[in-house]
Structure formats: C-alpha cells, structure tokens
Design a protein around this motif. Sequence first.
Motif, PDB file in Angstrom:
ATOM      1  N   ILE A  20      16.642   2.277 -20.993  1.00 34.16           N
ATOM      2  CA  ILE A  20      16.467   3.678 -21.372  1.00 34.16           C
ATOM      3  C   ILE A  20      17.783   4.436 -21.208  1.00 34.16           C
ATOM      4  CG2 ILE A  20      15.247   5.815 -20.815  1.00 34.16           C
ATOM      5  CD1 ILE A  20      12.926   4.033 -19.813  1.00 34.16           C
ATOM      6  N   ALA A  23      20.060   3.718 -24.016  1.00 31.50           N
ATOM      7  CA  ALA A  23      19.685   4.438 -25.232  1.00 31.50           C
ATOM      8  C   ALA A  23      20.193   5.877 -25.185  1.00 31.50           C
ATOM      9  CB  ALA A  23      18.168   4.416 -25.403  1.00 31.50           C
ATOM     10  N   PHE A  24      20.090   6.512 -24.017  1.00 27.19           N
ATOM     11  CA  PHE A  24      20.555   7.890 -23.898  1.00 27.19           C
ATOM     12  C   PHE A  24      22.082   7.968 -23.914  1.00 27.19           C
ATOM     13  CE2 PHE A  24      16.223   8.778 -22.865  1.00 27.19           C
ATOM     14  CZ  PHE A  24      16.046  10.128 -23.121  1.00 27.19           C
ATOM     15  N   ASN A  27      23.244   7.550 -27.345  1.00 23.87           N
ATOM     16  CA  ASN A  27      22.575   8.470 -28.275  1.00 23.87           C
ATOM     17  C   ASN A  27      21.721   7.747 -29.311  1.00 23.87           C
ATOM     18  OD1 ASN A  27      22.008  11.183 -28.887  1.00 23.87           O
ATOM     19  ND2 ASN A  27      23.415  11.151 -30.634  1.00 23.87           N
ATOM     20  N   TRP A  28      21.201   6.550 -28.945  1.00 28.85           N
ATOM     21  CA  TRP A  28      20.273   5.834 -29.828  1.00 28.85           C
ATOM     22  C   TRP A  28      18.853   6.289 -29.505  1.00 28.85           C
ATOM     23  CZ3 TRP A  28      20.883   3.195 -34.135  1.00 28.85           C
ATOM     24  CH2 TRP A  28      22.111   2.581 -34.413  1.00 28.85           C
ATOM     25  N   ILE A  29      18.530   7.504 -29.936  1.00 31.90           N
ATOM     26  CA  ILE A  29      17.209   8.067 -29.669  1.00 31.90           C
ATOM     27  C   ILE A  29      16.354   8.002 -30.939  1.00 31.90           C
ATOM     28  CG2 ILE A  29      16.000  10.047 -28.653  1.00 31.90           C
ATOM     29  CD1 ILE A  29      18.040   8.800 -26.831  1.00 31.90           C
ATOM     30  N   SER A 238      10.267   3.556 -31.524  1.00 31.05           N
ATOM     31  CA  SER A 238      11.541   4.194 -31.210  1.00 31.05           C
ATOM     32  C   SER A 238      12.405   3.296 -30.332  1.00 31.05           C
ATOM     33  CB  SER A 238      11.307   5.529 -30.500  1.00 31.05           C
ATOM     34  OG  SER A 238      11.057   5.329 -29.128  1.00 31.05           O
ATOM     35  N   ASN A 239      13.697   3.536 -30.362  1.00 32.30           N
ATOM     36  CA  ASN A 239      14.639   2.766 -29.556  1.00 32.30           C
ATOM     37  C   ASN A 239      14.401   2.975 -28.061  1.00 32.30           C
ATOM     38  OD1 ASN A 239      17.027   0.986 -29.631  1.00 32.30           O
ATOM     39  ND2 ASN A 239      18.059   2.693 -28.608  1.00 32.30           N
ATOM     40  N   VAL A 240      13.943   4.178 -27.691  1.00 31.62           N
ATOM     41  CA  VAL A 240      13.664   4.459 -26.276  1.00 31.62           C
ATOM     42  C   VAL A 240      12.460   3.647 -25.793  1.00 31.62           C
ATOM     43  CG1 VAL A 240      13.035   6.232 -24.605  1.00 31.62           C
ATOM     44  CG2 VAL A 240      14.676   6.753 -26.412  1.00 31.62           C
TER      45      VAL A 240
END
Length: 379
Positions: A20, A23-24, A27-29, A238-240
Amino acid sequence: MTDRIYLSSPHMSGKEQKYIEDAFSTNWIAPLGPNVDGFEKELADYTNTKFAATLSSGTAALHLALIITGVGRSDEVLVSTFTFSASVNPIVYQGAIPVFIDSEPDTWNMDPELLEKSILDRIVKTGKTPKALILVHLYGMPAKLDEIIDICGKYNIPIIEDAAEALGSSFKNRKLGSFGSFGILSFNGNKIITTSGGGALLSNNKNHIEKARFLATQARDKAPYYQHSEIGYNYRMSNVLAGIGRGQLEVIEERVKTRREINTFYRKLLGSVEGIDFLTEPDSNFFSNYWLTTIVIDKGKTGFSNYDLMNEFEKNIIESRPLWKPMHLQPVFSDYPAYISSVSEFLFNNCLCLPSGSNMTDADLSRIENVTKGFIEKK
C-alpha cells in the motif's frame, strides 16, 4: 463490554502495508498498476493456472466468464442450488436461465447423478444442451470433480468453477479454480484472504483473460480517442486493493492451517455429542480450507436445533448463521427449472456455520467453548 466474536472477519497480516505504501509513494492509485500486475501473476502461480485477471468482485468474475463463454438470452446455465445468490445473479444479468441442481450428501456440492439427469431432461425439453455449468465448492469443500468433469465432457458443457469460498483448497493435490474453463475467486471481507472487496478470474486461455481485462475496463478500443465497439464494465481492481491482496496472499497457507485447526477445535468440542455431525472430507483426495466449520444438528438426538444454538451464541455476542437458503427456495428464483432431492433443504433446516475467523484469539475460543458446553449441559 464483551467484544463480539464474528463469523469470519478480515485478518490483516501486516505484510499488506508495504504494498500500500508503495502504491501511495509512486502515486499508483488508479485502477491499474504494479500491484495489479503482481497480484495477478502471484494468483496464477499459486493456483497453478496460466493467467489471472483481478476484478472488483467474484460476481464480476462470474459475469465476465459467462459473457466470454457466449451465454446469452434464453440460454440455460446449470448451477448449484445450494449456494449464495451471487453464483446465480450473473446468469440473469445475461438474460439466461439458471437451472438448479441439488447437492449430494458427502460434500454438500452438486450431485453428479442429478446433473446428468438434468442435462438429458433439458435436451429433451428445449432441444439444446445447456450452455455452461457453474460449479460451486461450498464452504471450501471440493465438489466431486472426477464425476462432474466426465459428465460435462460427455455433453461438451464448459465448467466455470465458483471457488469463491475455496482458495487454498485442492482436489488430488491440484488447487481449486484450476479445473474449469474458468475459475472464480472472491476476496470479500469475510473470505480466507481479503482485498476488502474484490475477486479474480482464472484461466489457462490467454485470449479469455485478455478479453476479460478488455471488458472490465469499459471495453475501450485501441484508438487515439475513446471508442467502444462493445458494451464494457467498470470491473477492474484498484492498485491499492491489489496491494492488500498481495500481502494477504503471502500468508494464505498460514490462514488455511489456522482454519483447519479451528475445525479440529470444534470436532474435539462437539464430536462426541450424539446428534452432531460435521461436513468432512470424503477421502484423502479432498483437501478443504474449512473456510467455515459447519455442523448438522439432529434435534431429535440433541434436544436443540440449529436456531437454538445460534440464539444462544447471539445472547453471548457470538455470531453464527444458518447455511445458505437454497436458490430454488428464493422468491426471486422460484420459477426457474430445478432438479431437487432432499439434501439442500435438509442442510438448510438443520445446519449451522460456526465462528471460524483465523484472527480469533485463545480467549475467543475459550469463550465459545464455555458457552457451548454450558448450553449443551442445560439441554
């Protein structure tokens, strides 16, 4: 105040956080990204399938599997009656007709004899073979795959495996979800691993998975502008959330081990009580994750029913629940064809799902034990 013991609540491992945070930090949100790619590869590797597409839910995965199989209006799809409605709803989304098949008493899954009877009867009544079979592995228990695969092969009916409750289970040392044309997984919050909400579609056919990904991202054509030649869906994970799934998948074997230990705990607690039986692996070919431990209660022998025990648990802030109400008894599905024995209705009326979460503590188990013993002694 005493904390509630849930039937099967999410169990975070701590390993999710690194994915997670990545991802943050990058910026892969967005709906896609490195975690999605990684989770798909890891799921395929774990289930020994060639390809996977991660999606917004197991229901979305079933829907896409039906579309890619070619199921359309007025087609018939064979499906277990003893299941959750999500196994059936996508059939109706397609304007198709669910044909319900009852359970056999060993695994509580689809009865092979009733399956073949239904196929022959549908051919006579409609003049065509059912378009597909949705096979549910209930509560993590493998269905009788040898017989069902043979029957479907005889009539050239593709199998869509609904392994939503069965990640980590296997048949003849082969992971469930890998036997059909498609396999379906769910990562809902109550499943053995979770992405909060999500699912996956498995297949050994690359074209099928590529088609699923295309449809799941609004069926956008390859063009320098937004062009659509087919109806699409917003079904991608989602990527998250995929990052949560990657951390969860790292501990899947620990989760399976714990669920099976909880099943053993209940067998020690209740196994000697006359009138109580368990859903049990028929032989060494069947390996269940025992996602939920389920029992049959014979009120004539125990002096209490499944609802009596459920109500006692509820008084003590412990969640349990009856087994699935069969689909042929559901008002919304009551007019569809059904091939019924007495098995699923008996199980619905006499069985109970016991708290089985892998995050239950020793204190939780002790509380369940004390409540159960006290209740049985009173009866």
